[in-house]
Structures are given as structure tokens and as C-alpha cells.
Write a protein that holds these residues in place. Structure first.
Motif, PDB file in Angstrom:
ATOM      1  N   ASP A 278       0.830  -1.204   0.000  1.00  0.00           N
ATOM      2  CA  ASP A 278       0.000   0.000   0.000  1.00  0.00           C
ATOM      3  C   ASP A 278       0.867   1.258   0.000  1.00  0.00           C
ATOM      4  O   ASP A 278       1.095   1.889   1.035  1.00  0.00           O
ATOM      5  N   ARG A 279       1.320   1.644  -1.209  1.00  0.00           N
ATOM      6  CA  ARG A 279       2.220   2.791  -1.357  1.00  0.00           C
ATOM      7  C   ARG A 279       1.858   3.519  -2.654  1.00  0.00           C
ATOM      8  O   ARG A 279       2.402   3.243  -3.717  1.00  0.00           O
ATOM      9  N   PHE A 280       0.903   4.446  -2.553  1.00  0.00           N
ATOM     10  CA  PHE A 280       0.370   5.138  -3.717  1.00  0.00           C
ATOM     11  C   PHE A 280       0.288   6.640  -3.429  1.00  0.00           C
ATOM     12  O   PHE A 280      -0.761   7.158  -3.035  1.00  0.00           O
ATOM     13  N   PRO A 281       1.378   7.386  -3.600  1.00  0.00           N
ATOM     14  CA  PRO A 281       1.393   8.808  -3.268  1.00  0.00           C
ATOM     15  C   PRO A 281       0.352   9.628  -4.019  1.00  0.00           C
ATOM     16  O   PRO A 281      -0.138  10.641  -3.501  1.00  0.00           O
ATOM     17  N   ALA A 282      -0.012   9.196  -5.227  1.00  0.00           N
ATOM     18  CA  ALA A 282      -0.965   9.957  -6.037  1.00  0.00           C
ATOM     19  C   ALA A 282      -2.397   9.462  -5.881  1.00  0.00           C
ATOM     20  O   ALA A 282      -3.288   9.921  -6.592  1.00  0.00           O
ATOM     21  N   GLY A 283      -2.621   8.539  -4.956  1.00  0.00           N
ATOM     22  CA  GLY A 283      -3.965   8.013  -4.750  1.00  0.00           C
ATOM     23  C   GLY A 283      -4.181   6.693  -5.478  1.00  0.00           C
ATOM     24  O   GLY A 283      -3.396   6.296  -6.345  1.00  0.00           O
ATOM     25  N   ARG A 284      -5.265   6.023  -5.108  1.00  0.00           N
ATOM     26  CA  ARG A 284      -5.587   4.725  -5.706  1.00  0.00           C
ATOM     27  C   ARG A 284      -7.071   4.436  -5.502  1.00  0.00           C
ATOM     28  O   ARG A 284      -7.738   5.040  -4.658  1.00  0.00           O
ATOM     29  N   PRO A 285      -7.614   3.456  -6.262  1.00  0.00           N
ATOM     30  CA  PRO A 285      -8.983   3.010  -6.005  1.00  0.00           C
ATOM     31  C   PRO A 285      -9.076   2.308  -4.652  1.00  0.00           C
ATOM     32  O   PRO A 285      -8.066   1.820  -4.115  1.00  0.00           O
ATOM     33  N   ALA A 286     -10.272   2.211  -4.133  1.00  0.00           N
ATOM     34  CA  ALA A 286     -10.488   1.503  -2.860  1.00  0.00           C
ATOM     35  C   ALA A 286     -10.624   0.012  -3.133  1.00  0.00           C
ATOM     36  O   ALA A 286     -11.662  -0.611  -2.886  1.00  0.00           O
ATOM     37  N   TRP A 287      -9.540  -0.566  -3.637  1.00  0.00           N
ATOM     38  CA  TRP A 287      -9.562  -1.977  -4.007  1.00  0.00           C
ATOM     39  C   TRP A 287      -9.892  -2.890  -2.821  1.00  0.00           C
ATOM     40  O   TRP A 287     -10.462  -3.967  -2.995  1.00  0.00           O
ATOM     41  N   GLU A 288      -9.514  -2.475  -1.614  1.00  0.00           N
ATOM     42  CA  GLU A 288      -9.709  -3.341  -0.457  1.00  0.00           C
ATOM     43  C   GLU A 288     -11.183  -3.642  -0.216  1.00  0.00           C
ATOM     44  O   GLU A 288     -11.524  -4.643   0.430  1.00  0.00           O
TER      45      GLU A 288
END
Length: 510
Positions: A278-288
Motif C-alpha cells: 500500500d504505497r500510492f502517493p498519487a492516490g488509488r482506487p479503494a480496491w480493499e
């Protein structure tokens, strides 16, 4: 049947077909995916589809084919829509996936790909380009002698490789003041994020070296390698879903169910797993929210998957080919191969992290069920491709770990021998190009000279870079050579008999 799956026809699909639960017109791209093949469409694109249905409409996918136009040609007339056929022995469930908004073919229009990669809204670039496309030399470093690497260094605006596209796009984003995207590797490489990050830095250093003394250098752009090292996140991930190649019979069956044609549906199994650092400085989808495990350390999961699932898959593939089995389920139903896989797991499990809470008993039981899925028809020849790139992390690493502990790698080393035997059998017992490998030209030249078995194995290890400079290398070569003699003298039957296989029941995963 002339009607094609598309925006115009999707409303005509029969009840029971799962359709995108969002307005595709409202979706905006946030991800570029390199290597938009069947696995991506069964895995990452399906997870993104779930996020879009949850209202995260800024994470649509721009798919990029780095080589062939086949996927674009199939899906463009369908507005990017395709059918995911989820199959097990009980039946089939059809889901139409809409997360891929557009498709580009890199060799046709490199500028369009670079334009997509430099869009500020693109915050993640994912990759499924197969192990061989990372262009690593035998020692794992970037293969600076590869002609595509040389081309990309000389022609940064029209690259051919993933390294070239990513590095040029990051350079342009840096120059424009646009934050870098996160690069998420989804291929079966050990520590895949760290590996890709290192390769990008190596490539950027070569670019930097070419700009020394130029105007670009004086402007400070010759420090691209440092920028990538310091500012570009490359989290590791582990992906798992079995995705057989789609056949004409699959297309016909899906079309008959839908009542319209889908030029390229994707076949897969119900099981699906994704573990991401979990290392996404620019953001990511809520895959969890949809079953993805977002973790601090992917390595234990990666090791278990590579050594138990992928390692067994390679063993099943080569032994299945040599035993006349065309699909995984048929090979796994062979009592000798089934018993061999149990023993392979028994050798590999002690090499896994013992303090990570891995439940290998449950995992191998689930693998046994998945390998037995008669509906998938996963071809052994498909899995057999690119063995020289796959075996180091799937098999060789486990074998060396056992030797370091004073343990025997009898079954692990047999997989390497089976790969060599299967490669040598092409053109005789197997069709000439039944499966392929990046080392085919060198391997064919080696086999044509008919060297002694131990010399052949040593040469193969040299070509593939197996266990390079490892103190246990010679011992592993000797194990492989012994098995290869058995394959030459009596095929899989003798190789199994030498291990005492054939007279005991399965132990693990059954």
C-alpha cells in the motif's frame, strides 16, 4: 450471428448476464495499463470494474498493447466491452466488463501512448507484460545489449519497451511539473515492484549518460535516474487467477448464450487474489472493498504463490507435455503427476517464511481443487512458454534454499530437467513450436550438437543464468543432470520411478 457486443447491443443481453452497474459515459481514465491481454482483463480490469460500480468513476483504464493490435482490433468495435466467463466444474457465469475505456497499440502510435501517460489525471500505470519483457540479463540487471533498449535510448520519443515508455513519460511529467504516476507491476517477478524500480533507474542512468554535456544536462534533466529513485513509487504486488487461452469453441459458446458475438471473451476461474503493497502517493482506487489485500509486505504471499502455485504449474506443464496431457486438469489427474506435485509442495514449503502466518495446508488444498477444474481446459503448452524466465523464481530459488540448509531438492530439480527435456523434444515427440522460450535459438543450437548430459545442463544453466555464482550451483546441476538422464532413457515413467513415485497416496492438498 452478425450483431456484436457494444453500447448499442448490451441492453439486449439475456437475463442472468452481469452488466456494468455504472454509466460508462461518466467514467474518466485514471489508470494506464501496459500489456492489455487476457490476464489483465480477467484480473485488474475486473477489480477496477467493481470500483467503478462503487462510484469511483475517475479510475477508468486506458489499455496499451506493446506489440500486437489483436486486442484493440477485437475490442474497439465493441466499445471496449468484453465478456468474462467465470467457469468451474458446476457451470459458467458471464460478466460484461466495462472498465477499459480505450485501447492503444504502441508500435502504431507511440506519441498517443506517451500522451496518455503524461495526462495529469493518470495516477497509476499497471503492467502485465510477462517476465521476458523486462529485458533482464542473466544476472538480473537490465540487458543493455538488447536492441530494443538501444533503440529506446537513441529514440526516446518513439520507444519500444515498457522501460522506454515509462521513463520518457516520467521525464515529460517532471518537465511539466506534473506529479509522477505510481508504477504497479503485476507480473511474476520476485519483489516485482523493487525489481521494476531498479530496472527503470538503470535505464534512466543510461539516458542520463547520453545527455551529459548537452543543453538538457545543463538544464538539470540529466538527473532523471535520481528523480525516479527518489520520487517514483513502485509498490510490489502479487496476482493470482488462472486464465486459459480463449478458443474458438469458447467464443461460439459465449455467443450462443449471449445471442450476440464477442470477438474476444476471457475464460477464467472463480478464484481471484490480489495482494498489494500500500504505497500510492498519487492516490488509488479503494480496491480493499472488493477483496484486495493492501499490506505493508507482499513478500510472504508472493513467495507462497510463486513456489507453490506457479512452481507446481510449471512442473505440471512440462511433465504433462512429456506424458501426453494437453491440459492441466488431465495432467493433474495422472496419479504419478499428482503424487509428484504433493512431493514438490513438501520440498518447497520449508523454504517459505515460517513467521508470516502462511496457511500452506489450506493453500495447497485450494490449489488441488483449482488444478482439478475440468471446465478451464488450461493448456499445458500455454504454461510452458518462457521457462527460462519463469523457473528461477518458481523452482530454482526453492532448490537453492534447500541445498543451503543441507536438504535435497530431488523433486524441484526434476522440474528443471523436465523443462530441458520438453524443450529438446520439440520437433520430435512434440511439435516444433509447441511452446516457446526467449532462449530457443541458443537452446536449439545446443541440442543440435548433442553434448553429454552434464555438459548440456551446465550450458543451459549458463544460458539462462540459473544459480549464477551460487555456491550450491554445481550440486543443483548434478541433480538436474541425473533426472535428465532418466528422461532420455525412459521418459517421465523412469524419472518418476527413480524417485519411488507410483506406490504411495497423495499427501498434501488432497
Amino acid at each position: 450471428m452478425n450483431s456484436r457486443l457494444s453500447h448499442a447491443t448490451i441492453a439486449t443481453l439475456p437475463a442472468g448476464t452481469e452488466l456494468p452497474r455504472y454509466d460508462r459515459r461518466a467514467v474518466r481514465p485514471g489508470i494506464v495499463h501496459l500489456g492489455v491481454g487476457a490476464f489483465h482483463r480477467a484480473h485488474q480490469a475486473a477489480y477496477v470494474d467493481a470500483c467503478l460500480a462503487n462510484g469511483e468513476t475517475h479510475w477508468g483504464v486506458v489499455g496499451v498493447s506493446l506489440r500486437s493490435p489483436d486486442t484493440r482490433d477485437a475490442l474497439a468495435p465493441q466499445d471496449g466491452l468484453y465478456t468474462l466467463a467465470i467457469r468451474d466444474s458446476a457451470g459458467e457465469r458471464l460478466q460484461v466488463v466495462g472498465s477499459i475505456l480505450s485501447l492503444l497499440v504502441a508500435p502504431e502510435d507511440p506519441a498517443a501512448v506517451l500522451a496518455a501517460l503524461t495526462e495529469p489525471d493518470i495516477r497509476i500505470v499497471t503492467l502485465t507484460i510477462t517476465e521476458k519483457a523486462y529485458l533482464r540479463a542473466a544476472d538480473g540487471t537490465l540487458d543493455e545489449s538488447h536492441p530494443d533498449i538501444a533503440h529506446d535510448l537513441a529514440n526516446p520519443g518513439s520507444p519500444k519497451t515498457a522501460h522506454g515508455y515509462l521513463t520518457e513519460a516520467l521525464a515529460r511529467r517532471r518537465a511539466a511539473g506534473t506529479p509522477p504516476f505510481t508504477v504497479l507491476c503485476c507480473d511474476n517477478l520476485p519483489a516485482n515492484g523493487a525489481t521494476l524500480h531498479r530496472l527503470l533507474i538503470e535505464f534512466a542512468r543510461l539516458r542520463d549518460a547520453r545527455t551529459v554535456g548537452t543543453e538538457l544536462s545543463r538544464q538539470g534533466d540529466a538527473e532523471l535516474a535520481r528523480y525516479i529513485a527518489d520520487d517514483v513509487a513502485c509498490p510490489s504486488s502479487m496476482v493470482d487467477r488462472i486464465v486459459p487461452a480463449t478458443t474458438d469453441a469458447d467464443r461460439a459458446r459465449v455467443a450462443a448464450t449471449l445471442g450476440i458475438e464477442d470477438a474476444w471473451p476471457v475464460m477464467t476461474e472463480p478464484f481471484c487474489q490480489w495482494v498489494i503493497e500500500d504505497r500510492f502517493p498519487a492516490g488509488r482506487p479503494a480496491w480493499e472493498k472488493f477483496g484486495v489485500a493492501m499490506v505493508e509486505d507482499v513478500r510472504p504471499f508472493e513467495d507462497m504463490k510463486l513456489r507453490l502455485l506457479n512452481g507446481a504449474h510449471s512442473g505440471i506443464a512440462y511433465l504433462g507435455l512429456l506424458s501426453g496431457h494437453a491440459t492441466v486438469d488431465r495432467a493433474f489427474a495422472d496419479p504419478a503427476i499428482r503424487q509428484f506435485v504433493d512431493r514438490l509442495w513438501a520440498e518447497a514449503i520449508p523454504t517459505l517464511p515460517q513467521d508470516a502466518g502462511l496457511d500452506t495446508t489450506a493453500y495447497t488444498a485450494e490449489l488441488a481443487e483449482r488444478f482439478s477444474n475440468t471446465a478451464l481446459a488450461h493448456r499445458t503448452a500455454q504454461i510452458a512458454n518462457d521457462g527460462s524466465q519463469k523457473l528461477p523464481q518458481r523452482i530454482v530459488a526453492s532448490a537453492l534454499a534447500r541445498l543451503e540448509e543441507g536438504l535435497l531438492p530431488e523433486h524441484l530439480s526434476l522440474v528443471v530437467a523436465a523443462w530441458i527435456a520438453a524443450c529438446a523434444a520439440r520437433g520430435s515427440a512434440l511439435p516444433q513450436r509447441h511452446f516457446t522460450d526467449p532462449l530457443d535459438a541458443a537452446l536449439n543450437d545446443l541440442f543440435s550438437r548433442n553434448p553429454a548430459t552434464d555438459e548440456a545442463v551446465t550450458a543451459v544453466f549458463d544460458l539462462a543464468g540459473f544459480a549464477k555464482a551460487h555456491p550450491e550451483r554445481q550440486k543443483l546441476i548434478e541433480f538436474v543432470a541425473t533426472h535428465l538422464v532418466h528422461f532420455k532413457q525412459g521418459g517421465p515413467k523412469l524419472a518418476f520411478a527413480a524417485l519411488g513415485i507410483g506406490n504411495e497416496p497423495p499427501r498434501l492438498g488432497g
